[in-house]
Design a protein around this motif. Sequence first.
Motif, PDB file in Angstrom:
ATOM      1  N   TYR A  29       0.824  -1.204   0.000  1.00 44.87           N
ATOM      2  CA  TYR A  29       0.000   0.000   0.000  1.00 44.87           C
ATOM      3  C   TYR A  29       0.864   1.263   0.000  1.00 44.87           C
ATOM      4  CZ  TYR A  29      -3.264   3.632   1.371  1.00 44.87           C
ATOM      5  OH  TYR A  29      -3.985   4.789   1.405  1.00 44.87           O
ATOM      6  N   ALA A  30       1.925   1.275   0.792  1.00 38.60           N
ATOM      7  CA  ALA A  30       2.800   2.449   0.855  1.00 38.60           C
ATOM      8  C   ALA A  30       3.432   2.735  -0.501  1.00 38.60           C
ATOM      9  CB  ALA A  30       3.879   2.236   1.910  1.00 38.60           C
ATOM     10  N   VAL A  31       3.888   1.693  -1.185  1.00 38.19           N
ATOM     11  CA  VAL A  31       4.501   1.882  -2.497  1.00 38.19           C
ATOM     12  C   VAL A  31       3.460   2.342  -3.517  1.00 38.19           C
ATOM     13  CG1 VAL A  31       5.730   0.741  -4.385  1.00 38.19           C
ATOM     14  CG2 VAL A  31       6.322   0.208  -2.005  1.00 38.19           C
ATOM     15  N   GLY A  32       2.264   1.736  -3.472  1.00 37.26           N
ATOM     16  CA  GLY A  32       1.203   2.144  -4.391  1.00 37.26           C
ATOM     17  C   GLY A  32       0.773   3.576  -4.162  1.00 37.26           C
ATOM     18  N   LEU A  33       0.705   3.978  -2.894  1.00 36.16           N
ATOM     19  CA  LEU A  33       0.338   5.360  -2.566  1.00 36.16           C
ATOM     20  C   LEU A  33       1.398   6.331  -3.068  1.00 36.16           C
ATOM     21  CD1 LEU A  33      -1.660   7.233  -1.137  1.00 36.16           C
ATOM     22  CD2 LEU A  33      -0.409   6.815   1.001  1.00 36.16           C
ATOM     23  N   ALA A  34       2.669   5.964  -2.929  1.00 40.71           N
ATOM     24  CA  ALA A  34       3.744   6.821  -3.430  1.00 40.71           C
ATOM     25  C   ALA A  34       3.657   6.973  -4.948  1.00 40.71           C
ATOM     26  CB  ALA A  34       5.101   6.238  -3.032  1.00 40.71           C
ATOM     27  N   ALA A  35       3.419   5.875  -5.657  1.00 42.77           N
ATOM     28  CA  ALA A  35       3.290   5.937  -7.122  1.00 42.77           C
ATOM     29  C   ALA A  35       2.119   6.823  -7.525  1.00 42.77           C
ATOM     30  CB  ALA A  35       3.130   4.535  -7.690  1.00 42.77           C
ATOM     31  N   TRP A  36       1.023   6.695  -6.806  1.00 45.06           N
ATOM     32  CA  TRP A  36      -0.151   7.533  -7.068  1.00 45.06           C
ATOM     33  C   TRP A  36       0.197   9.015  -6.881  1.00 45.06           C
ATOM     34  CZ3 TRP A  36      -4.183   8.600  -2.831  1.00 45.06           C
ATOM     35  CH2 TRP A  36      -5.235   9.383  -3.327  1.00 45.06           C
ATOM     36  N   ARG A  37       0.868   9.339  -5.796  1.00 44.98           N
ATOM     37  CA  ARG A  37       1.212  10.738  -5.529  1.00 44.98           C
ATOM     38  C   ARG A  37       2.217  11.288  -6.536  1.00 44.98           C
ATOM     39  NH1 ARG A  37       1.623  11.093   1.140  1.00 44.98           N
ATOM     40  NH2 ARG A  37      -0.605  10.711   1.527  1.00 44.98           N
ATOM     41  N   LEU A  38       2.975  10.404  -7.162  1.00 45.52           N
ATOM     42  CA  LEU A  38       3.926  10.840  -8.189  1.00 45.52           C
ATOM     43  C   LEU A  38       3.244  11.107  -9.526  1.00 45.52           C
ATOM     44  CD1 LEU A  38       6.780   8.346  -7.316  1.00 45.52           C
ATOM     45  CD2 LEU A  38       6.940  10.843  -7.120  1.00 45.52           C
ATOM     46  N   GLY A  39       1.971  10.706  -9.648  1.00 47.16           N
ATOM     47  CA  GLY A  39       1.217  10.966 -10.873  1.00 47.16           C
ATOM     48  C   GLY A  39       0.824   9.730 -11.647  1.00 47.16           C
ATOM     49  N   ALA A  40       1.193   8.538 -11.150  1.00 44.16           N
ATOM     50  CA  ALA A  40       0.886   7.310 -11.882  1.00 44.16           C
ATOM     51  C   ALA A  40      -0.581   6.924 -11.786  1.00 44.16           C
ATOM     52  CB  ALA A  40       1.748   6.159 -11.366  1.00 44.16           C
ATOM     53  N   GLY A  41      -1.289   7.424 -10.769  1.00 45.53           N
ATOM     54  CA  GLY A  41      -2.692   7.075 -10.583  1.00 45.53           C
ATOM     55  C   GLY A  41      -3.568   8.306 -10.571  1.00 45.53           C
ATOM     56  N   ARG A  42      -4.825   8.089 -10.243  1.00 44.11           N
ATOM     57  CA  ARG A  42      -5.797   9.186 -10.248  1.00 44.11           C
ATOM     58  C   ARG A  42      -6.665   9.120  -8.998  1.00 44.11           C
ATOM     59  NH1 ARG A  42      -7.021   5.982 -14.609  1.00 44.11           N
ATOM     60  NH2 ARG A  42      -6.661   7.617 -16.138  1.00 44.11           N
ATOM     61  N   ALA A  43      -7.156  10.292  -8.577  1.00 49.41           N
ATOM     62  CA  ALA A  43      -8.068  10.362  -7.446  1.00 49.41           C
ATOM     63  C   ALA A  43      -9.518  10.246  -7.907  1.00 49.41           C
ATOM     64  CB  ALA A  43      -7.869  11.681  -6.697  1.00 49.41           C
ATOM     65  N   ARG A  44      -9.820  10.726  -9.133  1.00 54.34           N
ATOM     66  CA  ARG A  44     -11.150  10.630  -9.722  1.00 54.34           C
ATOM     67  C   ARG A  44     -11.034   9.981 -11.088  1.00 54.34           C
ATOM     68  NH1 ARG A  44     -12.706  16.767  -9.852  1.00 54.34           N
ATOM     69  NH2 ARG A  44     -10.641  16.724 -10.802  1.00 54.34           N
ATOM     70  N   LYS A  45     -12.102   9.342 -11.531  1.00 50.75           N
ATOM     71  CA  LYS A  45     -12.036   8.583 -12.779  1.00 50.75           C
ATOM     72  C   LYS A  45     -11.660   9.443 -13.971  1.00 50.75           C
ATOM     73  CE  LYS A  45     -15.208   4.919 -11.370  1.00 50.75           C
ATOM     74  NZ  LYS A  45     -16.493   4.222 -11.628  1.00 50.75           N
ATOM     75  N   GLU A  46     -12.016  10.720 -13.923  1.00 47.54           N
ATOM     76  CA  GLU A  46     -11.746  11.596 -15.066  1.00 47.54           C
ATOM     77  C   GLU A  46     -10.343  12.212 -15.047  1.00 47.54           C
ATOM     78  OE1 GLU A  46     -14.120  14.010 -11.976  1.00 47.54           O
ATOM     79  OE2 GLU A  46     -14.064  11.956 -12.779  1.00 47.54           O
ATOM     80  N   ASP A  47      -9.562  11.983 -13.994  1.00 44.31           N
ATOM     81  CA  ASP A  47      -8.226  12.563 -13.905  1.00 44.31           C
ATOM     82  C   ASP A  47      -7.276  11.915 -14.915  1.00 44.31           C
ATOM     83  OD1 ASP A  47      -9.087  14.126 -11.825  1.00 44.31           O
ATOM     84  OD2 ASP A  47      -8.179  12.894 -10.249  1.00 44.31           O
ATOM     85  N   PRO A  48      -6.324  12.692 -15.468  1.00 43.56           N
ATOM     86  CA  PRO A  48      -5.293  12.101 -16.324  1.00 43.56           C
ATOM     87  C   PRO A  48      -4.227  11.414 -15.475  1.00 43.56           C
ATOM     88  CG  PRO A  48      -4.878  14.444 -16.076  1.00 43.56           C
ATOM     89  CD  PRO A  48      -6.177  14.164 -15.353  1.00 43.56           C
ATOM     90  N   VAL A  49      -3.435  10.551 -16.103  1.00 44.65           N
ATOM     91  CA  VAL A  49      -2.297   9.943 -15.412  1.00 44.65           C
ATOM     92  C   VAL A  49      -1.023  10.302 -16.157  1.00 44.65           C
ATOM     93  CG1 VAL A  49      -3.642   8.017 -14.529  1.00 44.65           C
ATOM     94  CG2 VAL A  49      -2.430   7.770 -16.691  1.00 44.65           C
ATOM     95  N   SER A  50       0.090  10.254 -15.436  1.00 49.03           N
ATOM     96  CA  SER A  50       1.402  10.429 -16.044  1.00 49.03           C
ATOM     97  C   SER A  50       1.952   9.039 -16.349  1.00 49.03           C
ATOM     98  CB  SER A  50       2.337  11.168 -15.080  1.00 49.03           C
ATOM     99  OG  SER A  50       3.669  11.131 -15.559  1.00 49.03           O
ATOM    100  N   HIS A  51       2.167   8.743 -17.626  1.00 50.14           N
ATOM    101  CA  HIS A  51       2.567   7.393 -18.003  1.00 50.14           C
ATOM    102  C   HIS A  51       3.978   7.042 -17.549  1.00 50.14           C
ATOM    103  CE1 HIS A  51      -1.065   6.435 -20.132  1.00 50.14           C
ATOM    104  NE2 HIS A  51      -1.000   7.567 -20.798  1.00 50.14           N
ATOM    105  N   GLY A  52       4.834   8.037 -17.363  1.00 43.39           N
ATOM    106  CA  GLY A  52       6.201   7.741 -16.953  1.00 43.39           C
ATOM    107  C   GLY A  52       6.417   7.708 -15.454  1.00 43.39           C
ATOM    108  N   ALA A  53       5.427   8.159 -14.686  1.00 45.79           N
ATOM    109  CA  ALA A  53       5.577   8.248 -13.228  1.00 45.79           C
ATOM    110  C   ALA A  53       5.510   6.877 -12.579  1.00 45.79           C
ATOM    111  CB  ALA A  53       4.492   9.161 -12.659  1.00 45.79           C
TER     112      ALA A  53
END
Length: 427
Positions: free
Chosen positions: A345-369
């Motif tokens: 969970y900690a690693v997934g949360l870090a990846a999300w905060r770096l831009g790899a994930g989204r908080a809402r379905k319509e948010d963009p993602v950073s493919h390289g993050a």
Amino acid sequence: MDAIDVITTKRDGGELSPAQIDWVVDAYTRGGAGGVADEQMAALCMAVLWHGMTRAEVSRWTEAMLRSGERLDFSDLPRPTTDKHSTGGVGDTITLPLTPTVAACGAAVPQLSGRGLGHTGGTLDKLESIPGWRADLRPDEMRRHLTEVGGVVCAAGSGLAPADRKLYALRDVTGTVESIPLIASSIMSKKLAEGTGSLVLDVKVGSGAFMKDTETARELARTMVDIGADHGVRTTALLTAMDTPLGYEVGNALEVAEAVRVLSGGGPDDLVELTVALAREMLRAAGLSGAKDPADALRDGSAMDAWRRMVRAQGGDPDAPLPAAREHRGILASATGRLTRLDAYAVGLAAWRLGAGRARKEDPVSHGAGVTLHARQGDQVRAGRPLLTLHTDEPERFESAAEALEGGYDIDGPEDALPLLIERVGA
């Protein structure tokens, strides 16, 4: 029918009749005058959360959601169809090497996938890292790719189980997501609608998964296996560990590159082991247990050939460079010793905060993050040497990502790791 009667039946611990279930799902999906309002369905979902559902209720509820939209049919294809569904995790790259591997062994894989939300990654986001690749396919395109290539990974069309889409959005804002009957029917209504002949479920267990313990994961797996059986689709499940990330890469393009390494005959041991185990289970469910072994398909290059055909069929260039983040920062090991815990969970949360994930379905993602692991649970590490590398295009994200990792790993601490393959559920 009356919504109040349906709600009070379940509120008082009763069993809903088939007619009540058919009516309430249809009336909620249609909405408008004479329909079931959001607040009424929310009350019913809360009653289900508290009192549960019988096997007959869950099966009928799933059937009602199926009937709310179209259902694909690939039964006339020259290959038997089989699919896999994962309940989601961190570094869960499995669909990418798995689909072409199973296709290389003789089955057709109609894989309808989703996008990431929060700390869990989405298969479509990963594949969209490949230049030109497209997720939206018409049913006739799916059929052609399944016939000519053997595998397809794409987004579910809006016509498949629309009742689930509306109901999931409501559950998300009313505190009823955790209901196992509603989770099971949500997953299975979409999977049954895609028209696969057999289905294998990868039910994740651990900190990085939705199901945190084996008991609840087993209950979810058994409920979904029963739904599949009740609808004539051979369904089995594997409970697999998600207390630590899979592989060495977490993030969209990072995971695509790692999947290609697996398809090239290399890659991390856990990704290879899980890919082969799920592929064998899928082939067995499809009646192809005597077909080519998935481990051989990875070794001899036939899985890679199928991957390249799949990517090209959906407009992608398998030889194009993948996106890479502009900024990188290392997280150093705090001590010398054995890495006894690396929390998914900690690693997934870090990846999300770096831009790899989204908080809402319509948010963009950073493919390289994302996050690269330089050591995995059980490895020896040295103080001051890189433990993880963070990748992002926006350096202001580093601080919050690093905060997510605080307390997320132990060196020479107590060990309580789950086995990768925990157990099998199903016939």
